[in-house]
Design an enzyme around this catalytic site. Sequence first.
Site, PDB file in Angstrom:
ATOM      1  CB  THR A 161      -1.103   0.064   1.269  1.00 21.73           C
ATOM      2  OG1 THR A 161      -1.840  -1.273   1.065  1.00 21.73           O
ATOM      3  CG2 THR A 161      -2.012   1.204   1.125  1.00 21.73           C
ATOM      4  CG  ASP A 209     -10.240   0.619   5.509  1.00 20.33           C
ATOM      5  OD1 ASP A 209     -11.202   1.093   6.436  1.00 20.33           O
ATOM      6  OD2 ASP A 209      -9.629  -0.327   5.664  1.00 20.33           O
ATOM      7  CD1 TRP A 229      -4.986  -1.028  10.671  1.00 20.41           C
ATOM      8  CD2 TRP A 229      -4.522   0.957   9.624  1.00 20.41           C
ATOM      9  NE1 TRP A 229      -3.707  -1.609   9.773  1.00 20.41           N
ATOM     10  CE2 TRP A 229      -3.676  -0.196   9.214  1.00 20.41           C
ATOM     11  CE3 TRP A 229      -4.545   2.239   9.420  1.00 20.41           C
ATOM     12  CZ2 TRP A 229      -2.606   0.089   8.434  1.00 20.41           C
ATOM     13  CZ3 TRP A 229      -3.340   2.431   8.461  1.00 20.41           C
ATOM     14  CH2 TRP A 229      -2.601   1.434   8.060  1.00 20.41           C
ATOM     15  NE  ARG A 261     -12.372  -1.343   7.582  1.00 23.10           N
ATOM     16  CZ  ARG A 261     -11.822  -2.682   7.286  1.00 23.10           C
ATOM     17  NH1 ARG A 261     -12.343  -3.738   7.728  1.00 23.10           N
ATOM     18  NH2 ARG A 261     -10.870  -2.458   6.593  1.00 23.10           N
ATOM     19  CD  GLN A 316      -4.653  -3.400   0.344  1.00 21.75           C
ATOM     20  OE1 GLN A 316      -3.996  -3.996  -0.771  1.00 21.75           O
ATOM     21  NE2 GLN A 316      -4.705  -4.018   1.601  1.00 21.75           N
TER      22      GLN A 316
END
Length: 381
Positions: free
Chosen positions: A163, A242, A300, A298, A198
Amino acid sequence: MPKTRILEVQHWPAAGTIMRLKLYVLILLITCGDSFASYFHRASNELQITEDAYGNWLRKMGSLNHSVFEEAKNQFTPCKKIKVHKNPRLGDYTTVRKAINAIPIINNCRVIISVSAGTYKEKIEIPATMAYVSLEGAGAGETIIQWNDTAEEKGPNGQPLGTYASATFAVNAPYFIAKDITFKNKAPAPPSGALGKQAAALRISADTAAFIGCRFIGAQDTLYDHKGRHYFRDCYIQGSVDFIFGDGLSLYENCHLRAKTKSYGALTAQKRESMLEETGFSFVNCKVTGSGALYLGRAWGSFSRVVFAYTYMDKIITPRGWYNWGDKNREMTVFYAQFKCSGPGANFGGRVSWSRELTQQEAKPFISLSFIDGREWLANL
């Protein structure tokens, strides 16, 4: 049981702390028996410590000198201007990459790169020593920098990029400014649950960066708000899962956050890992719209911190609002909150019990430039 398990909850509002902590201690008494009884008195005494710590933290964050970051000394007066134009006769360079390569690798004064209208198919990374770079487009709808890498793409060493290296545009140097420009990752939106898809449009891995009137277009992991203090104003950010993520200390003001998914998605994935980290995302006077069913965030990081204030939320927001990343322990340490939000998706009644609706005093540290020490380094923007 170590004391730190009790002190981890210092950022809860006092009422929630008392109820949850008493229950937590009671469960441990039942499951551990008499061997745990000696901790009970200490836990009760530390309830007051927890409340005091939260109050002290609020006062600290509300001050002008709260940050663990070094003092920021920005420079706005340019020492050099560079023009990028598709027509070589109308500019100094025809690509953004060539313009950046013309800046000294160790740069100590403001350089403004003016990029004319057009789509620039380039993958660019600004090195850590090249500070004080400004990138100014002809309008976010007119000047576009795009690429299409994903995390699973192979890099020069034959290994997947990941990513971090998938970003179309990456900034590693402090005091970066971008205005009126689009950063885009053209990789197609992945199906739900796909791996290695991603695809960051921008990664910002440096302190004191500002983005004014910019657009960030992608799907999964659009904007990698990696680390440092960042300011986003009047920006448009589009993605699916995300699509704002990382461990930055960032203020998003008057931004449009648009989900583009046919299933479940998530707006944020903030990665604060410790109560000692002064990081988190704050969204003030923003707008959340789009398609699909969207979580506001979320967890992470175990201590993930996200606040939405004065923000309009469309009906796409799932009633529960937040997801614990499959780890119930994170429900005890994350800081997820709203303050005076509006719209059909803003109803706090259905939210998870471990999120909160802030009071005016609790919201104060998150809703001004002081959250990112902005009065030090954003004075002329």
